[in-house]
Design a protein around this motif. Structure first.
Motif, PDB file in Angstrom:
ATOM      1  N   ALA A   1       0.799  -1.224  -0.021  1.00 28.64           N
ATOM      2  CA  ALA A   1       0.218   0.070  -0.027  1.00 28.64           C
ATOM      3  C   ALA A   1       0.863   1.418   0.034  1.00 28.64           C
ATOM      4  O   ALA A   1       1.795   1.236   0.589  1.00 28.64           O
ATOM      5  CB  ALA A   1      -1.024  -0.013   1.224  1.00 28.64           C
ATOM      6  N   LYS A   2       0.454   2.142  -0.636  1.00 23.39           N
ATOM      7  CA  LYS A   2       0.986   3.519  -0.642  1.00 23.39           C
ATOM      8  C   LYS A   2       0.954   4.054   0.731  1.00 23.39           C
ATOM      9  O   LYS A   2      -0.176   4.281   1.221  1.00 23.39           O
ATOM     10  CB  LYS A   2       0.470   4.530  -1.847  1.00 23.39           C
ATOM     11  CG  LYS A   2       1.201   5.632  -1.850  1.00 23.39           C
ATOM     12  CD  LYS A   2       0.419   6.613  -2.944  1.00 23.39           C
ATOM     13  CE  LYS A   2       0.969   8.053  -2.713  1.00 23.39           C
ATOM     14  NZ  LYS A   2       0.257   8.956  -3.523  1.00 23.39           N
ATOM     15  N   LEU A   3       2.206   4.751   0.958  1.00 19.84           N
ATOM     16  CA  LEU A   3       2.222   5.516   2.597  1.00 19.84           C
ATOM     17  C   LEU A   3       1.481   6.830   2.041  1.00 19.84           C
ATOM     18  O   LEU A   3       1.976   7.744   1.129  1.00 19.84           O
ATOM     19  CB  LEU A   3       3.529   5.589   2.870  1.00 19.84           C
ATOM     20  CG  LEU A   3       3.669   6.505   4.025  1.00 19.84           C
ATOM     21  CD1 LEU A   3       2.828   5.749   5.331  1.00 19.84           C
ATOM     22  CD2 LEU A   3       5.032   6.473   4.628  1.00 19.84           C
ATOM     23  N   VAL A   4       0.535   7.216   2.944  1.00 13.65           N
ATOM     24  CA  VAL A   4      -0.246   8.502   2.824  1.00 13.65           C
ATOM     25  C   VAL A   4       0.326   9.265   4.117  1.00 13.65           C
ATOM     26  O   VAL A   4       0.175   9.024   4.939  1.00 13.65           O
ATOM     27  CB  VAL A   4      -1.619   8.361   2.879  1.00 13.65           C
ATOM     28  CG1 VAL A   4      -2.227   9.848   2.709  1.00 13.65           C
ATOM     29  CG2 VAL A   4      -2.422   7.534   1.752  1.00 13.65           C
ATOM     30  N   LYS A   5       1.021  10.548   3.523  1.00 14.69           N
ATOM     31  CA  LYS A   5       1.591  11.591   4.413  1.00 14.69           C
ATOM     32  C   LYS A   5       0.419  12.475   4.977  1.00 14.69           C
ATOM     33  O   LYS A   5      -0.655  12.692   4.131  1.00 14.69           O
ATOM     34  CB  LYS A   5       2.558  12.301   4.105  1.00 14.69           C
ATOM     35  CG  LYS A   5       3.602  11.475   3.376  1.00 14.69           C
ATOM     36  CD  LYS A   5       4.794  12.380   2.960  1.00 14.69           C
ATOM     37  CE  LYS A   5       4.122  12.827   1.605  1.00 14.69           C
ATOM     38  NZ  LYS A   5       4.907  13.127   0.411  1.00 14.69           N
TER      39      LYS A   5
ATOM     40  N   PHE B   1      -7.180  14.637   2.570  1.00 17.36           N
ATOM     41  CA  PHE B   1      -8.221  13.599   2.313  1.00 17.36           C
ATOM     42  C   PHE B   1      -7.962  13.471   0.610  1.00 17.36           C
ATOM     43  O   PHE B   1      -8.160  12.292   0.436  1.00 17.36           O
ATOM     44  CB  PHE B   1      -9.517  14.318   2.403  1.00 17.36           C
ATOM     45  CG  PHE B   1     -10.807  13.401   2.021  1.00 17.36           C
ATOM     46  CD1 PHE B   1     -10.915  12.160   3.082  1.00 17.36           C
ATOM     47  CD2 PHE B   1     -11.309  13.539   0.988  1.00 17.36           C
ATOM     48  CE1 PHE B   1     -11.885  11.583   2.755  1.00 17.36           C
ATOM     49  CE2 PHE B   1     -12.386  12.600   0.761  1.00 17.36           C
ATOM     50  CZ  PHE B   1     -12.577  11.578   1.379  1.00 17.36           C
ATOM     51  N   SER B   2      -7.745  14.225  -0.070  1.00 16.79           N
ATOM     52  CA  SER B   2      -7.630  13.790  -1.572  1.00 16.79           C
ATOM     53  C   SER B   2      -6.262  12.774  -1.758  1.00 16.79           C
ATOM     54  O   SER B   2      -6.624  11.880  -2.652  1.00 16.79           O
ATOM     55  CB  SER B   2      -7.142  14.981  -2.512  1.00 16.79           C
ATOM     56  OG  SER B   2      -8.475  15.938  -2.548  1.00 16.79           O
ATOM     57  N   GLY B   3      -5.493  12.825  -1.059  1.00 16.33           N
ATOM     58  CA  GLY B   3      -4.339  12.179  -1.039  1.00 16.33           C
ATOM     59  C   GLY B   3      -4.652  10.786  -0.677  1.00 16.33           C
ATOM     60  O   GLY B   3      -4.204   9.552  -1.149  1.00 16.33           O
ATOM     61  N   ALA B   4      -5.316  10.716   0.476  1.00 11.50           N
ATOM     62  CA  ALA B   4      -5.909   9.347   1.269  1.00 11.50           C
ATOM     63  C   ALA B   4      -6.602   8.802   0.250  1.00 11.50           C
ATOM     64  O   ALA B   4      -6.840   7.569   0.029  1.00 11.50           O
ATOM     65  CB  ALA B   4      -6.499   9.657   2.333  1.00 11.50           C
ATOM     66  N   LEU B   5      -7.571   9.361  -0.475  1.00  8.71           N
ATOM     67  CA  LEU B   5      -8.713   8.781  -1.238  1.00  8.71           C
ATOM     68  C   LEU B   5      -7.978   8.183  -2.434  1.00  8.71           C
ATOM     69  O   LEU B   5      -8.285   7.220  -3.205  1.00  8.71           O
ATOM     70  CB  LEU B   5      -9.706   9.931  -1.568  1.00  8.71           C
ATOM     71  CG  LEU B   5     -10.695   9.322  -2.420  1.00  8.71           C
ATOM     72  CD1 LEU B   5     -11.518   8.162  -1.847  1.00  8.71           C
ATOM     73  CD2 LEU B   5     -11.890  10.502  -2.928  1.00  8.71           C
ATOM     74  N   ALA B   6      -7.111   8.878  -3.147  1.00  5.68           N
ATOM     75  CA  ALA B   6      -6.310   8.678  -4.025  1.00  5.68           C
ATOM     76  C   ALA B   6      -5.575   7.347  -3.855  1.00  5.68           C
ATOM     77  O   ALA B   6      -5.423   6.542  -4.848  1.00  5.68           O
ATOM     78  CB  ALA B   6      -5.361   9.645  -4.956  1.00  5.68           C
ATOM     79  N   ALA B   7      -5.072   7.337  -2.689  1.00  7.38           N
ATOM     80  CA  ALA B   7      -4.172   6.106  -2.379  1.00  7.38           C
ATOM     81  C   ALA B   7      -4.997   4.870  -2.441  1.00  7.38           C
ATOM     82  O   ALA B   7      -4.602   3.744  -2.340  1.00  7.38           O
ATOM     83  CB  ALA B   7      -3.365   6.218  -1.073  1.00  7.38           C
ATOM     84  N   THR B   8      -6.292   4.877  -2.110  1.00  4.71           N
ATOM     85  CA  THR B   8      -6.977   3.596  -2.055  1.00  4.71           C
ATOM     86  C   THR B   8      -7.160   3.012  -3.457  1.00  4.71           C
ATOM     87  O   THR B   8      -7.588   1.973  -3.568  1.00  4.71           O
ATOM     88  CB  THR B   8      -8.808   3.960  -1.595  1.00  4.71           C
ATOM     89  OG1 THR B   8      -9.476   5.076  -2.483  1.00  4.71           O
ATOM     90  CG2 THR B   8      -8.661   4.757  -0.051  1.00  4.71           C
ATOM     91  N   GLY B   9      -7.085   3.911  -4.420  1.00  2.00           N
ATOM     92  CA  GLY B   9      -7.396   3.300  -5.941  1.00  2.00           C
ATOM     93  C   GLY B   9      -8.783   3.126  -6.175  1.00  2.00           C
ATOM     94  O   GLY B   9      -9.022   2.477  -7.274  1.00  2.00           O
TER      95      GLY B   9
ATOM     96  N   PHE C   1     -13.756  13.780  -3.742  1.00  3.83           N
ATOM     97  CA  PHE C   1     -14.865  14.332  -2.835  1.00  3.83           C
ATOM     98  C   PHE C   1     -14.353  15.741  -2.487  1.00  3.83           C
ATOM     99  O   PHE C   1     -13.094  15.757  -2.201  1.00  3.83           O
ATOM    100  CB  PHE C   1     -15.276  13.493  -1.608  1.00  3.83           C
ATOM    101  CG  PHE C   1     -15.882  12.212  -2.065  1.00  3.83           C
ATOM    102  CD1 PHE C   1     -17.269  12.332  -2.139  1.00  3.83           C
ATOM    103  CD2 PHE C   1     -15.373  11.064  -2.036  1.00  3.83           C
ATOM    104  CE1 PHE C   1     -18.090  11.076  -2.490  1.00  3.83           C
ATOM    105  CE2 PHE C   1     -15.995   9.697  -2.574  1.00  3.83           C
ATOM    106  CZ  PHE C   1     -17.515  10.017  -2.623  1.00  3.83           C
ATOM    107  N   SER C   2     -15.260  16.615  -2.209  1.00  4.37           N
ATOM    108  CA  SER C   2     -14.675  17.894  -1.626  1.00  4.37           C
ATOM    109  C   SER C   2     -15.493  17.933  -0.225  1.00  4.37           C
ATOM    110  O   SER C   2     -16.318  17.095   0.250  1.00  4.37           O
ATOM    111  CB  SER C   2     -15.320  19.037  -2.238  1.00  4.37           C
ATOM    112  OG  SER C   2     -16.793  19.295  -2.127  1.00  4.37           O
TER     113      SER C   2
END
Length: 93
Positions: A2-6, A11-19, A30-31
């Protein structure tokens, strides 16, 4: 792996990391305002009177609040009536 989310990814980065993707295969996005709309819809559909949701959101007009929810006015009325019926039934008799 899994990609490490900083924390700075937000939130956008965390959502993108989910795939996660939508039906067209595009990455979900999402906004913060989307969560406001989800909250209002969920609250009203679970019995919160629309005028209370209006107050929580700080809307001057109930029409703004009603526009937030992803249901029709008749559904809101029926949901609220069902909530009142459940509340009355749960009161000690």
């Amino acid at each position: 792996m899994a990609k490490l989310v900083k924390p700075t990814d937000g939130f956008s980065g965390a959502l993108a990391a989910t795939g996660l993707t939508n039906a067209d295969g595009e990455a979900l996005s999402f906004s913060p305002h989307d969560f406001r709309r989800i909250f209002v819809t969920d609250a009203i559909m679970n019995g919160l009177p629309p005028h209370i949701a209006q107050g929580i959101c700080g809307h001057k007009s109930i029409d703004t609040t009603i526009g937030y929810k992803a249901v029709y006015p008749a559904e809101t009325i029926e949901t609220h009536r069902a909530f009142i019926t459940r509340r009355r039934a749960s009161r000690p008799g």
